[in-house]
Motif scaffolding. Structure first.
Motif, PDB file in Angstrom:
ATOM      1  N   THR A   1      45.300  35.516  34.687  1.00 40.09           N
ATOM      2  CA  THR A   1      46.039  36.588  34.014  1.00 40.09           C
ATOM      3  C   THR A   1      47.250  35.959  33.369  1.00 40.09           C
ATOM      4  O   THR A   1      47.946  35.203  34.060  1.00 40.09           O
ATOM      5  CB  THR A   1      46.548  37.648  35.009  1.00 40.09           C
ATOM      6  N   LEU A  26      43.805  28.778  38.090  1.00 39.84           N
ATOM      7  CA  LEU A  26      44.099  29.542  39.306  1.00 39.84           C
ATOM      8  C   LEU A  26      43.629  30.980  39.068  1.00 39.84           C
ATOM      9  O   LEU A  26      44.214  31.710  38.267  1.00 39.84           O
ATOM     10  CB  LEU A  26      45.602  29.537  39.589  1.00 39.84           C
ATOM     11  N   ASN A  27      42.565  31.363  39.759  1.00 45.64           N
ATOM     12  CA  ASN A  27      42.128  32.756  39.683  1.00 45.64           C
ATOM     13  C   ASN A  27      43.055  33.586  40.551  1.00 45.64           C
ATOM     14  O   ASN A  27      43.216  33.299  41.741  1.00 45.64           O
ATOM     15  CB  ASN A  27      40.686  32.879  40.195  1.00 45.64           C
ATOM     16  N   PHE A  28      43.640  34.600  39.975  1.00 42.86           N
ATOM     17  CA  PHE A  28      44.636  35.364  40.729  1.00 42.86           C
ATOM     18  C   PHE A  28      44.615  36.805  40.244  1.00 42.86           C
ATOM     19  O   PHE A  28      44.600  37.066  39.046  1.00 42.86           O
ATOM     20  CB  PHE A  28      46.024  34.745  40.500  1.00 42.86           C
ATOM     21  N   SER A  29      44.598  37.740  41.181  1.00 46.50           N
ATOM     22  CA  SER A  29      44.500  39.146  40.802  1.00 46.50           C
ATOM     23  C   SER A  29      45.690  39.933  41.338  1.00 46.50           C
ATOM     24  O   SER A  29      46.160  39.681  42.447  1.00 46.50           O
ATOM     25  CB  SER A  29      43.201  39.741  41.369  1.00 46.50           C
ATOM     26  N   HIS A  30      46.127  40.904  40.569  1.00 43.70           N
ATOM     27  CA  HIS A  30      47.260  41.745  40.971  1.00 43.70           C
ATOM     28  C   HIS A  30      46.833  43.166  41.314  1.00 43.70           C
ATOM     29  O   HIS A  30      47.644  44.082  41.257  1.00 43.70           O
ATOM     30  CB  HIS A  30      48.304  41.772  39.862  1.00 43.70           C
ATOM     31  N   ALA A  51      41.370  41.365  46.158  1.00 45.79           N
ATOM     32  CA  ALA A  51      42.343  40.529  45.441  1.00 45.79           C
ATOM     33  C   ALA A  51      43.055  39.606  46.429  1.00 45.79           C
ATOM     34  O   ALA A  51      43.242  38.418  46.152  1.00 45.79           O
ATOM     35  CB  ALA A  51      43.345  41.410  44.704  1.00 45.79           C
ATOM     36  N   LEU A  80      40.734  36.779  47.250  1.00 49.16           N
ATOM     37  CA  LEU A  80      40.627  35.845  46.119  1.00 49.16           C
ATOM     38  C   LEU A  80      41.877  34.982  46.024  1.00 49.16           C
ATOM     39  O   LEU A  80      41.808  33.754  45.875  1.00 49.16           O
ATOM     40  CB  LEU A  80      40.443  36.618  44.808  1.00 49.16           C
ATOM     41  N   SER A 120      42.187  30.996  46.225  1.00 48.61           N
ATOM     42  CA  SER A 120      42.627  30.271  45.039  1.00 48.61           C
ATOM     43  C   SER A 120      43.795  29.348  45.362  1.00 48.61           C
ATOM     44  O   SER A 120      43.875  28.227  44.862  1.00 48.61           O
ATOM     45  CB  SER A 120      43.054  31.251  43.941  1.00 48.61           C
ATOM     46  N   ASP A 171      38.931  43.416  38.022  1.00 43.04           N
ATOM     47  CA  ASP A 171      39.486  42.156  37.540  1.00 43.04           C
ATOM     48  C   ASP A 171      38.374  41.111  37.436  1.00 43.04           C
ATOM     49  O   ASP A 171      37.292  41.306  37.968  1.00 43.04           O
ATOM     50  CB  ASP A 171      40.552  41.655  38.530  1.00 43.04           C
ATOM     51  N   ALA A 188      37.431  36.845  37.771  1.00 41.74           N
ATOM     52  CA  ALA A 188      37.756  35.435  38.027  1.00 41.74           C
ATOM     53  C   ALA A 188      36.775  34.600  37.210  1.00 41.74           C
ATOM     54  O   ALA A 188      35.759  35.108  36.745  1.00 41.74           O
ATOM     55  CB  ALA A 188      37.611  35.124  39.513  1.00 41.74           C
ATOM     56  N   GLN A 207      35.929  27.512  38.039  1.00 40.37           N
ATOM     57  CA  GLN A 207      36.736  26.319  37.802  1.00 40.37           C
ATOM     58  C   GLN A 207      35.868  25.235  37.165  1.00 40.37           C
ATOM     59  O   GLN A 207      36.284  24.562  36.235  1.00 40.37           O
ATOM     60  CB  GLN A 207      37.243  25.855  39.172  1.00 40.37           C
ATOM     61  N   GLU A 237      32.781  31.794  43.315  1.00 40.49           N
ATOM     62  CA  GLU A 237      34.067  32.477  43.427  1.00 40.49           C
ATOM     63  C   GLU A 237      34.103  33.707  42.507  1.00 40.49           C
ATOM     64  O   GLU A 237      34.469  34.806  42.919  1.00 40.49           O
ATOM     65  CB  GLU A 237      35.171  31.495  43.028  1.00 40.49           C
ATOM     66  N   PHE A 260      33.817  37.585  44.003  1.00 40.62           N
ATOM     67  CA  PHE A 260      34.979  38.448  43.767  1.00 40.62           C
ATOM     68  C   PHE A 260      34.555  39.743  43.078  1.00 40.62           C
ATOM     69  O   PHE A 260      34.997  40.840  43.436  1.00 40.62           O
ATOM     70  CB  PHE A 260      36.008  37.690  42.924  1.00 40.62           C
TER      71      PHE A 260
END
Ligand code: SF4
Ligand code: SF4
Lengths: 355, 452
Positions: free
Chosen positions: A82, A111-115, A121, A124, A128, B158, B160, B163, B185, B189
Motif C-alpha cells: 500500500t 512488504l505485504n502489509f494491510s491496514h 491482516a 499477514l 511479512s 486487500d 498481497a 515476493q 502468501e 491472505f
C-alpha cells in the motif's frame, strides 16, 4: 544549519525505503542506514524516460527515476503493498529483472502489509515482518535496541513538532522540516546527535495554516509561503517523520510489536477511508488552532481527490477556511503569491474559500 | 461492459450496422435485463442485495443466495442508456473533480438520480452491503461514498503479491499448479479474507454459507470456462477465423456475469456449438482474411462496427481480445491439492484473473503466448501514453511493446485512455489503424492493399 547529506556518506550502507509501512527499525537492526526515497512528482524524471512511453503515473515515474539515480546510494529498496502504486513499481522491477534489464536498479523487496484491522491482516502483517527481517538480516537482539532508539527519535520529533503550534510565535514550518526530515534518512543515534547540535531557531509569526497534500512538497515551497505571512503549524503532506505516529511497544516480540505499530500509523490517502482522513485533518486543524488549510492536490488521478470534497465540507462546518493551491504553483512565483493572498483573505474573513 | 445493446458507452452516437453471426446474441441481452428486473423485484420484497466491484468473487454471493450486482456491469448499462454525462455531472456538482475515474464511479453517480421515471431500468435498488477490493486505492473510496449515501455496511478486500512468483513454465501450471506460481502468501491472505467476508455477509444479510454449494458453483464455472477454452482454441487455430471479436465479446461476457449458473454454462456451450458449426460449414468472419489482429484493452462496446471496418478494407480480422482468452485461461481452476477448501481455490482463480489482466510480468507473457497461439500479425492497443491511464500504470506499455518487438509482432498504441466515446474520433483512429496495417503488416508481408 549544517547540511545533513554530509553525515549520509560513508558506512553503514543504506537500505532505501518508500511509503507508508516500511519499518525503519528493521533496517537499523540489520546494521543499515535507512534512506528515504522521496520525490517531487511534479518535476521532470529524466532517468525514467526510457520506460514512460510518453506517459504513465507521474509519481511512479518520479520514483523509478530516483531509483536509477540512487542505485549507488542504496544496496536494496523496500517497497510496500500500500499504496497500490508501490506494488506496481515492485512488479515493474520484477519484470525488468525477468528481461535482464534490472541492472540499473537496486534489488527490491516487497512488504505485504494491510491496514484492514481484521485478524487476516494481523496474520499477514506478522508474517511479512518476519520475512523482511530475514531478508534484511535483522536479529531479534538488534531489533530490541533499534526499536528503543527509534522511539527516542519519535520523542525528539514530538518535541520539535510541539514548538510549531501552541503559541502565537514558535517554530516555522520550514525550520520544523529542516529539523525533522533528516530523521527519515539517518540511523536513530546519528539523528539524535545531529539534532542535539542544531542551534536554536528564531521564532516565527504568521497566520497559522495546515498544509495538506498526498505529495512531498519541496521545503522551498514552505519557505515561500511563510515568507508571504503564513506559518505552517502542521501538515499531513507525506508519510515521513512528521507523521510521527505511535511508538513501538518495547516488548519481547519485536516483530509483532512492529506489525502492530505500523498498522496503527497515521492515515494516508491510499488505504484509509475518507472518513478517517476527514477526522485526521479536522483534528489536526482544530488542535493546532489553524485558521486555514492549504490543499496541494495532484492533477492526476489520486485517492486524495476523493477525500477532498468531504474534507473541505468538514472544514467549512468547523469555520476553518481552505484554499486549493493551483497546479502551476512552482513554475510561477506569482501563482504562489496569488494563492497565498487568497488564503490570507479567506482566513481573515474577507474572501471565500475556493479552488 | 457486456450489454450488446450498449449502442454507445459515454454519450456520442455510433451506429451498429454489423451482422451478428451468433443466433443467441439478442437473447443473451434480453436475459440480462430480465435477470436484473428479477433482482430488483426480490430486493423490493426485502431480500438482501450486494453491490460489488468486478474483482470480488460473485461465487461467494451465489453460494449464499444473495443477489449480487457488479459495479462495472451496471456502469455499462447506465452508459448504454446515454446517462453518463448527466450523472457524472451530478458528481462534479458535489465538488468532485472532472478527471476522476468515470469507469468506476458511474454506477454510484446513477444513484444521484432523484426521479425514478428517469432512472435506467427503474434504477438500482438500494443494496444492503457493498464490497470492493483495494487493488486501486481510489475504488474503495467510491464504494465508501456509496455505503455512506445508503447508510449500509462496507467491506474491503486487500491484496498481497508474491515476493518471488514461480515463473518457470507458469503458463502450463494455471489450472491446478497456480499456488506455486502466484505465491502462497498472496493466495492464503485472500482466502483468509473471504472467510471474513462470509462472516460479514452472514451477519448483515442473515443468509448462511454452504461450502458444498460453493463447490457445485465452482464446478459449474469450470465447465462453463472449458467451453470458452475450446471456443478460443478453435478460433485461434482456424483460418480464416470463424468469428471476430465483435461477436466474441458479448457472447462471452454476458454469460460470464452469470457464471456458476446453469444458464451461464449452457450459453457458453451454445457459443462453442455455433462456433464449431461455423467452422464445419467453412463460414468465416471474412473470407478474405489476410491479417490477424489482436485487440489489447477494454472492448469498444459502443462501437463494435469499428472492428469490422478493417475486414472489409484490408481483410484484417480482429481475432483476439482479452475477454474470451481470460475466460479460457484464468477462470477454470482445480483445487491445488485434493480436498482443498473451495475458498482457497476461489482465491487462486481471482488471483490468476487479476494478475493475468493487470500485472506485469504475468499479463505481458500471457499476451505473447496468446498472440503466438492465434497467429497474430499485429497488435492494436487501446490505451497508453497518458497520465490518467489508471490501470496500466507506469512501465507497462514499455514492457508490452518490448515483448512484442522481441516476438517480431508490430504493435500500435492508440493512446485513448479509456473507452470514453467522447474522446473517440472514429475517422482519425480508423486512418491510424489502416496505416499501421498497410505499413507495418502488409508491407512486411510483401503485400499491398487490395485494389492497389
Ligand atoms: S494563479 Fe495564475 S499561474 Fe497560478 S495556476 Fe492560477 S492562473 Fe495559473
Ligand atoms: S483509478 Fe481506475 S480502477 Fe481506480 S477507481 Fe479510477 S477508474 Fe477505477
Amino acid at each position: 544549519m549544517r547540511d545533513v547529506s554530509a553525515s549520509n556518506r560513508g558506512p553503514p550502507r543504506a537500505v532505501g525505503w518508500i511509503g507508508l509501512d516500511a519499518p525503519i527499525e528493521l533496517i537499523e537492526a540489520a546494521g543499515r542506514r535507512p534512506h528515504r526515497i522521496v520525490v517531487d512528482a511534479r518535476q521532470p524524471s529524466p532517468a525514467a524516460q526510457l520506460y514512460g512511453e510518453g506517459g504513465g503515473h507521474p509519481w511512479m515515474r518520479a520514483i523509478i527515476s530516483r531509483l536509477v539515480q540512487e542505485r549507488s546510494e542504496v544496496e536494496r529498496v523496500v517497497l510496500c503493498s500500500t499504496p497500490a502504486t508501490e506494488l506496481w513499481i515492485f512488479n515493474f522491477l520484477l519484470s525488468l529483472e525477468r528481461r535482464g534489464e534490472a541492472d540499473g536498479f537496486p534489488p527490491a523487496t516487497l512488504l505485504n502489509f494491510s491496514h484492514q484491522g481484521r485478524p487476516s491482516a494481523a496474520r499477514l502483517n506478522s508474517r511479512s515482518m518476519e520475512g523482511l527481517a530475514q531478508t534484511l538480516g535483522a536479529s531479534a537482539a538488534a531489533l530490541g535496541d533499534a526499536i528503543a532508539a527509534r522511539n527516542r527519535v519519535r520523542a525528539a520529533l514530538r518535541q520539535i513538532d510541539s514548538q510549531r503550534y501552541g503559541s502565537p510565535t514558535g517554530l516555522s514550518g520550514t525550520d520544523a522540516r529542516r529539523l525533522m526530515d533528516p530523521a527519515d534518512s539517518l540511523r536513530s543515534e546519528a539523528y539524535l546527535v545531529w539534532a542535539a547540535g542544531q542551534p536554536q531557531c528564531p521564532p516565527a509569526a504568521g497566520l497559522p495554516v495546515i498544509y495538506s497534500s498526498p505529495m512531498s512538497p519541496p521545503i522551498a515551497r514552505y519557505a515561500a509561503l511563510e515568507a508571504l505571512g503564513m506559518r505552517i503549524v502542521g501538515d499531513d503532506t507525506d508519510i515521513g517523520s512528521r507523521a510521527i505516529g505511535p511508538d513501538t511497544a518495547e516488548q519481547s516480540d519485536g516483530l509483532e510489536a512492529l506489525a502492530q505499530r505500523y498498522a496503527a500509523r497515521d492515515p494516508a490517502p491510499a488505504g484509509w477511508p475518507t472518513g478517517a482522513r476527514v477526522d485526521y485533518l479536522l483534528g489536526m486543524a482544530r488542535s493546532r488552532r489553524a485558521r486555514a488549510v492549504l490543499f496541494d492536490l495532484p492533477a492526476w488521478e489520486h485517492p486524495a481527490a476523493w477525500d477532498f470534497p468531504a474534507q473541505r465540507q468538514a472544514l467549512e462546518g468547523a469555520g476553518i477556511a481552505w484554499v486549493r493551491l493551483p497546479d502551476g504553483v512552482d513554475s510561477d512565483p506569482d501563482c504562489l503569491a496569488q494563492a497565498a493572498h487568497e488564503a490570507l483573505r479567506a482566513m481573515i474573513g474577507e474572501g471565500p474559500s475556493h479552488e | 461492459m457486456s450489454d450488446t445493446d450498449a449502442g454507445n458507452r459515454f454519450g456520442a452516437a455510433f451506429q451498429n450496422t454489423r451482422t451478428q453471426h451468433l443466433s443467441f446474441a439478442r437473447e443473451n441481452s434480453a436475459y440480462n435485463r430480465e435477470w436484473f428486473l428479477e433482482v430488483k423485484r426480490r430486493a423490493e420484497e426485502g431480500e438482501p442485495l450486494a453491490l460489488v466491484s468486478a474483482d470480488v468473487p460473485t461465487e461467494i454471493f451465489k453460494s449464499m443466495d444473495i443477489p449480487v450486482v457488479v459495479n462495472q456491469w451496471w456502469a455499462a448499462v447506465v452508459a448504454a442508456k446515454q446517462k453518463s454525462a448527466d450523472y457524472l455531472g451530478r458528481l462534479n456538482a458535489q465538488g468532485y473533480r472532472e478527471n476522476l475515474c468515470k469507469y468506476c464511479s458511474l454506477a454510484y453517480c446513477s444513484t444521484l438520480e432523484e426521479d425514478p421515471a428517469q432512472a435506467v431500468w427503474g434504477g438500482m435498488p438500494r443494496p444492503n452491503v457493498v464490497v470492493s477490493s483495494s487493488d486501486c486505492n481510489s475504488q474503495s473510496k467510491i464504494f465508501e461514498l456509496w455505503a455512506r449515501r445508503s447508510d449500509i455496511p462496507f467491506f474491503i478486500l486487500d491484496r498481497a503479491a508474491p515476493q518471488a512468483p514461480g515463473l518457470s513454465g507458469w503458463l502450463e501450471r494455471l489450472r491446478s499448479g497456480w499456488d506455486q506460481v502466484f505465491g502462497l502468501e498472496a493466495i492464503d491472505f485472500l482466502a483468509d479474507q473471504y472467510r471474513e467476508l462470509i462472516g460479514f455477509l452472514e451477519h448483515h444479510t442473515g443468509r448462511r454459507f454452504d461450502p458444498e454449494r460453493l463447490r457445485e458453483i465452482m464446478a459449474l464455472v469450470n465447465e462453463q470456462e472449458d467451453y470458452y477454452r475450446r471456443t478460443r482454441d478453435l478460433i485461434s487455430a482456424t483460418r480464416p477465423a470463424p468469428l471476430n471479436v465483435a461477436d466474441q465479446m458479448p457472447a462471452t461476457m454476458i454469460p460470464q456475469w452469470h457464471r456458476g449458473t446453469l444458464w451461464g454454462r449452457d450459453r457458453a456451450r451454445l457459443f462453442l456449438e455455433e462456433t464449431e458449426a461455423r467452422v464445419k460449414a467453412g463460414e468465416a468472419s471474412s473470407r478474405r482474411e489476410r491479417v490477424r489482429l489482436m485487440w489489447l484493452g477494454t472492448g469498444l462496446w459502443y462501437n463494435l462496427d469499428f472492428y469490422e471496418y478493417f475486414e472489409k478494407r484490408y481483410g484484417a480480422v480482429f481475432v483476439w481480445s482479452i475477454y474470451l482468452a481470460i475466460a479460457a485461461d484464468a477462470y477454470a481452476t482445480e483445487p491445488s491439492h485434493p480436498g482443498e477448501d473451495p475458498l482457497r481455490t476461489l482465491a487462486g482463480r481471482m488471483t490468476k484473473i487479476y494478475s493475468m489482466l493487470n500485472t506485469a510480468p504475468f499479463n505481458v507473457e500471457w499476451f505473447i503466448a496468446e498472440a503466438r497461439r492465434a497467429g497474430i500479425d499485429g497488435v492494436v492497443s487501446l490505451s497508453g501514453g497518458t497520465e490518467d491511464d489508471c490501470r496500466e500504470t507506469f512501465g507497462q506499455h514499455y514492457l508490452v511493446r518490448k515483448a512484442f518487438e522481441d516476438a517480431g509482432i508490430p504493435i500500435l498504441r492508440l493512446g485513448v485512455d479509456n473507452a470514453d466515446a467522447r474522446s473517440w474520433n472514429d475517422e482519425a483512429i480508423r486512418a491510424r489503424v489502416g496505416a499501421f496495417i498497410e505499413q507495418m503488416i502488409l508491407a512486411r508481408k510483401g503485400r499491398t492493399v487490395p485494389g492497389e
